[in-house]
Scaffold this motif. Structure first.
Motif, mmCIF file in Angstrom:
data_model
loop_
_atom_site.group_PDB
_atom_site.id
_atom_site.type_symbol
_atom_site.label_atom_id
_atom_site.label_comp_id
_atom_site.label_asym_id
_atom_site.label_seq_id
_atom_site.Cartn_x
_atom_site.Cartn_y
_atom_site.Cartn_z
ATOM 1 N N GLU A 67 -11.579 -32.937 32.652
ATOM 2 C CA GLU A 67 -12.628 -33.627 33.380
ATOM 3 C C GLU A 67 -13.508 -32.631 34.113
ATOM 4 O O GLU A 67 -13.034 -31.625 34.645
ATOM 5 N N ARG A 68 -14.785 -32.911 34.104
ATOM 6 C CA ARG A 68 -15.753 -32.109 34.853
ATOM 7 C C ARG A 68 -15.725 -32.553 36.301
ATOM 8 O O ARG A 68 -15.695 -33.749 36.580
ATOM 9 N N TRP A 69 -15.748 -31.596 37.227
ATOM 10 C CA TRP A 69 -15.678 -31.931 38.650
ATOM 11 C C TRP A 69 -17.068 -32.327 39.143
ATOM 12 O O TRP A 69 -17.883 -31.507 39.553
ATOM 13 N N THR A 77 -19.574 -37.230 33.843
ATOM 14 C CA THR A 77 -18.134 -37.028 33.698
ATOM 15 C C THR A 77 -17.674 -37.454 32.311
ATOM 16 O O THR A 77 -18.294 -38.304 31.659
ATOM 17 N N LEU A 98 -11.084 -37.828 40.931
ATOM 18 C CA LEU A 98 -12.138 -36.921 41.384
ATOM 19 C C LEU A 98 -12.494 -37.107 42.860
ATOM 20 O O LEU A 98 -13.175 -36.257 43.431
ATOM 21 N N PRO A 102 -9.731 -30.707 45.027
ATOM 22 C CA PRO A 102 -9.245 -30.276 43.714
ATOM 23 C C PRO A 102 -7.731 -30.078 43.617
ATOM 24 O O PRO A 102 -7.102 -30.566 42.669
ATOM 25 N N GLN A 106 -5.213 -32.239 41.401
ATOM 26 C CA GLN A 106 -4.347 -31.622 40.395
ATOM 27 C C GLN A 106 -2.909 -32.105 40.545
ATOM 28 O O GLN A 106 -2.262 -32.493 39.562
ATOM 29 N N VAL A 150 -6.455 -26.551 37.743
ATOM 30 C CA VAL A 150 -7.814 -26.487 38.255
ATOM 31 C C VAL A 150 -8.499 -25.276 37.633
ATOM 32 O O VAL A 150 -7.962 -24.166 37.668
ATOM 33 N N ARG A 152 -11.824 -23.087 38.036
ATOM 34 C CA ARG A 152 -12.907 -22.892 38.999
ATOM 35 C C ARG A 152 -14.080 -22.087 38.446
ATOM 36 O O ARG A 152 -15.132 -22.034 39.079
ATOM 37 N N LEU A 160 -16.447 -26.048 38.000
ATOM 38 C CA LEU A 160 -15.192 -26.597 38.503
ATOM 39 C C LEU A 160 -14.745 -27.766 37.627
ATOM 40 O O LEU A 160 -15.506 -28.711 37.402
ATOM 41 N N ARG A 161 -13.496 -27.698 37.147
ATOM 42 C CA ARG A 161 -12.968 -28.708 36.240
ATOM 43 C C ARG A 161 -11.469 -28.895 36.460
ATOM 44 O O ARG A 161 -10.810 -28.043 37.066
ATOM 45 N N LEU A 162 -10.943 -29.968 35.945
ATOM 46 C CA LEU A 162 -9.501 -30.165 35.810
ATOM 47 C C LEU A 162 -9.192 -30.267 34.324
ATOM 48 O O LEU A 162 -9.980 -30.840 33.559
#
Length: 215
Positions: A67-69, A77, A98, A102, A106, A150, A152, A160-162
């Protein structure tokens, strides 16, 4: 359609995009009937598959590969785009949280994912640089001992993403990578040459690449 094998990876080369999507859809429909949990890729390529699921009844819990932060509800998203394609079947999606910081997101998502393992299947994409999910070549997340990480400093925006990690994705009983379009030709070629791309870190029992690129 032509099949080749390389380093334990089954590669299906189809004559065109439509034929490749039809093969991927047939596989996905079969897995949704027989599995309790699975992973779906974000991005543009698999959206036609998700639209084809709108009238299909299934009870599989679906997790996005990454997923995009962005702010919750942002149309950029993966959740927003995949949910729009799935329509009423979006109720089977388990979203990344979200709205949390972060690291807390996570931890929360990792606990959710742990309860779904092993995944029955994972449908994953392939980026022009060979990345899959938000696992980029040479990135430390490839070595993470966690199920969710995460990221970064993604080389693609947003930074920034997960993402699910190779540890989580490797629990899937079967993984299919979908690489369609001329822009994926180089990545597919590098993979067939045995390069250590992130796709190679997914050590599921059965791994297949579906592509429309003759290399």
């Amino acid at each position: 359609m032509k099949r080749v094998w390389t380093g334990g990876l089954a590669v299906e080369v189809h004559l065109g995009r439509r034929q490749a999507l039809e093969a991927a859809l047939a596989w996905l429909l079969d897995r949704l009937v027989h599995t309790a949990s699975g992973v779906l890729a974000g991005g543009e390529t698999p959206l036609p598959l998700y639209r084809a699921l709108r009238g299909v009844r299934f009870s599989t819990t679906l997790v996005l590969s990454d997923e995009r932060w962005l702010p919750p509800g942002d149309p950029g998203t993966n959740l927003a785009r995949v949910a729009e394609a799935l329509g009423p079947r979006a109720d089977r999606l388990l979203p990344f949280p979200l709205g949390l910081p972060p690291e807390e997101a996570q931890r929360r998502m990792e606990a959710r994912v742990e309860g779904l393992l092993p995944f029955g299947f994972a449908l994953l994409g392939v980026g022009e640089d060979g990345h899959t999910a938000s696992l980029f070549p040479g990135h430390p997340a490839l070595e993470s001992p966690r199920l969710v990480e995460v990221v970064r400093d993604s080389p693609k925006p947003p930074p920034l993403r997960l993402t699910l990690t190779p540890k989580a994705l490797s629990t899937a009983r079967e993984v299919v990578f979908l690489a369609l379009g001329e822009e994926k030709r180089e990545a597919v070629g590098r993979l067939l040459l045995g390069e250590d791309l992130p796709l190679r870190r997914i050590a599921a029992p059965r791994v297949r690449l579906i592509t429309d690129q003759e290399v």
